[in-house]
Design an enzyme around this catalytic site. Structure first.
Site, PDB file in Angstrom:
ATOM      1  N   GLY A 115       0.825  -1.201   0.000  1.00 17.94           N
ATOM      2  CA  GLY A 115       0.000   0.000   0.000  1.00 17.94           C
ATOM      3  C   GLY A 115       0.860   1.253   0.000  1.00 17.94           C
ATOM      4  O   GLY A 115       2.058   1.215   0.300  1.00 17.94           O
ATOM      5  N   CYS A 116       0.249   2.385  -0.327  1.00 18.04           N
ATOM      6  CA  CYS A 116       1.011   3.633  -0.455  1.00 18.04           C
ATOM      7  C   CYS A 116       1.484   4.151   0.900  1.00 18.04           C
ATOM      8  O   CYS A 116       2.683   4.436   1.079  1.00 18.04           O
ATOM      9  CB  CYS A 116       0.184   4.670  -1.192  1.00 18.04           C
ATOM     10  SG  CYS A 116      -1.488   4.934  -0.554  1.00 18.04           S
ATOM     11  N   PHE A 117       0.575   4.295   1.872  1.00 12.05           N
ATOM     12  CA  PHE A 117       0.996   4.689   3.216  1.00 12.05           C
ATOM     13  C   PHE A 117       2.004   3.684   3.772  1.00 12.05           C
ATOM     14  O   PHE A 117       2.999   4.058   4.400  1.00 12.05           O
ATOM     15  CB  PHE A 117      -0.204   4.764   4.162  1.00 12.05           C
ATOM     16  CG  PHE A 117      -0.898   6.097   4.199  1.00 12.05           C
ATOM     17  CD1 PHE A 117      -0.192   7.284   4.332  1.00 12.05           C
ATOM     18  CD2 PHE A 117      -2.288   6.162   4.137  1.00 12.05           C
ATOM     19  CE1 PHE A 117      -0.840   8.509   4.386  1.00 12.05           C
ATOM     20  CE2 PHE A 117      -2.952   7.384   4.200  1.00 12.05           C
ATOM     21  CZ  PHE A 117      -2.221   8.560   4.319  1.00 12.05           C
ATOM     22  N   ALA A 118       1.725   2.395   3.538  1.00  8.90           N
ATOM     23  CA  ALA A 118       2.599   1.348   4.064  1.00  8.90           C
ATOM     24  C   ALA A 118       4.010   1.485   3.517  1.00  8.90           C
ATOM     25  O   ALA A 118       4.994   1.285   4.239  1.00  8.90           O
ATOM     26  CB  ALA A 118       2.034  -0.026   3.732  1.00  8.90           C
TER      27      ALA A 118
ATOM     28  N   ALA B  11       5.573   4.284   2.402  1.00  4.75           N
ATOM     29  CA  ALA B  11       6.250   5.451   2.982  1.00  4.75           C
ATOM     30  C   ALA B  11       6.660   5.201   4.431  1.00  4.75           C
ATOM     31  O   ALA B  11       7.767   5.576   4.849  1.00  4.75           O
ATOM     32  CB  ALA B  11       5.338   6.676   2.892  1.00  4.75           C
TER      33      ALA B  11
END
Length: 324
Positions: A134-137, A139
């Site tokens: 995932g994107c948040f994951a 970063a």
């Protein structure tokens, strides 16, 4: 040249994937499957590709492509793969959250490797199927993995991250509407965001103690990018922390340490992750920045494809940010 198929190509991640693969020197797009746009031009959904492709959306799937990318809504990849069988030689890269957690990683006898190259590069190179992070994951993990490996995350970690509106997908909602999002900011899913599961599994994979992750996601009034800050207790010096991070990422193709404070524009429209460290008393502040649609989704998917097929890791991904 390898042949690629894309399932669900009309959304943001699908559009970015098409753009990347059209310009990839070792990949040819065989089909872009869509149940709602079959027969229509790709440019009817992605007008930024006008003049770059004559491809049309397909209502049929070629099961013998070399690689297939699943750009479907969360929960839909499982049902799609149950209904559509691919060749045993076809590599699968799923951009949803269906197979990211260990409990969900084996599907129809095939194991999906968690596709964070900075963590699982050798496993990705040998994989037949990838669960793209995932994107948040992405970063947050890149901000914290060096500390996790060194066993320095035993205390609670406070995380605050802000994402652009494209993180919510192409479908309209009250909080993605321009009149609501513009000149506005808000938090959502405080301390319960769905990416915490995959983040926790990765940080715990080193077998070291990890404190509680307190994550507060925010909606920003911009379209692309994630800026994440995380801080925790740290007894070493700033120089020791920098040495730790530089060593961890010394062979990383896209994750780089910055001596200067970060801003989003330096990574937007690229597959880069930039990281900055700051020490205050007994706290270490780690800042990371990525483009949520590229390093946080489609760019990382192509990075994984490169690793799976033995291409140079950065092939087709040397993209420049527009900072002014």
């Amino acid at each position: 040249m390898i042949k690629a198929g894309i399932i669900g190509g009309s959304g943001y991640t699908g559009g970015e994937l098409i753009r990347l693969l059209l310009n990839h020197p070792k990949t040819e797009i065989d089909f872009v499957y869509s149940t709602t746009r079959a027969g229509k031009a790709i440019t009817s959904a992605h007008r930024d590709l006008l003049g770059q492709t004559e491809l049309k959306f397909s209502g049929e799937v070629n099961p013998d492509v070399d690689v297939v990318f699943l750009c479907l809504g969360h929960g839909n990849s499982t049902s799609f793969l149950n209904e559509n069988k691919f060749s045993t030689s076809t590599k699968i890269i799923d951009l949803s959250n269906d197979f990211r957690l260990q409990a969900d990683s084996i599907f129809n006898g095939q194991r999906f490797i968690y596709g964070l190259p900075e963590l699982n590069k050798s496993a990705i190179q040998a994989a037949g199927a990838i669960a793209n992070p995932g994107c948040f994951a992405t970063a947050i993990q890149l901000a914290l993995l060096p500390l996790a490996k060194a066993g320095l995350l035993g205390d609670d970690v406070h995380i605050n991250a802000v994402t652009g509106s494209t993180g919510a997908g192409v479908g309209l909602s009250a909080t993605s509407h321009f009149s609501w999002r513009n000149n506005n900011v808000s938090w959502y899913k405080p301390f319960t965001h769905q990416h915490l599961g995959e983040i926790g599994e990765s940080l715990n994979s080193y077998g070291k103690s990890v404190g509680k992750l307190m994550f507060l996601p925010n909606r920003g009034n911009f379209t692309r990018g994630i800026l994440a800050t995380a801080y925790t207790k740290y007894n070493g010096s700033l120089e020791e922390a920098k040495e730790l991070y530089n060593d961890f990422y010394k062979d990383a193709a896209f994750t780089h340490m910055s001596e200067e404070e970060l801003h989003l524009k330096q990574v937007v429209n690229t597959n880069q992750c930039h990281i900055h460290l700051h020490k205050h008393d007994d706290l270490l502040l780690v800042t990371s920045a990525i483009d949520n649609l590229l390093k946080g989704a489609s760019g990382q998917a192509v990075q994984n494809m490169n690793l799976m097929f033995g291409f140079p890791e950065a092939e087709g991904l040397l993209l420049k940010a527009g900072v002014f």
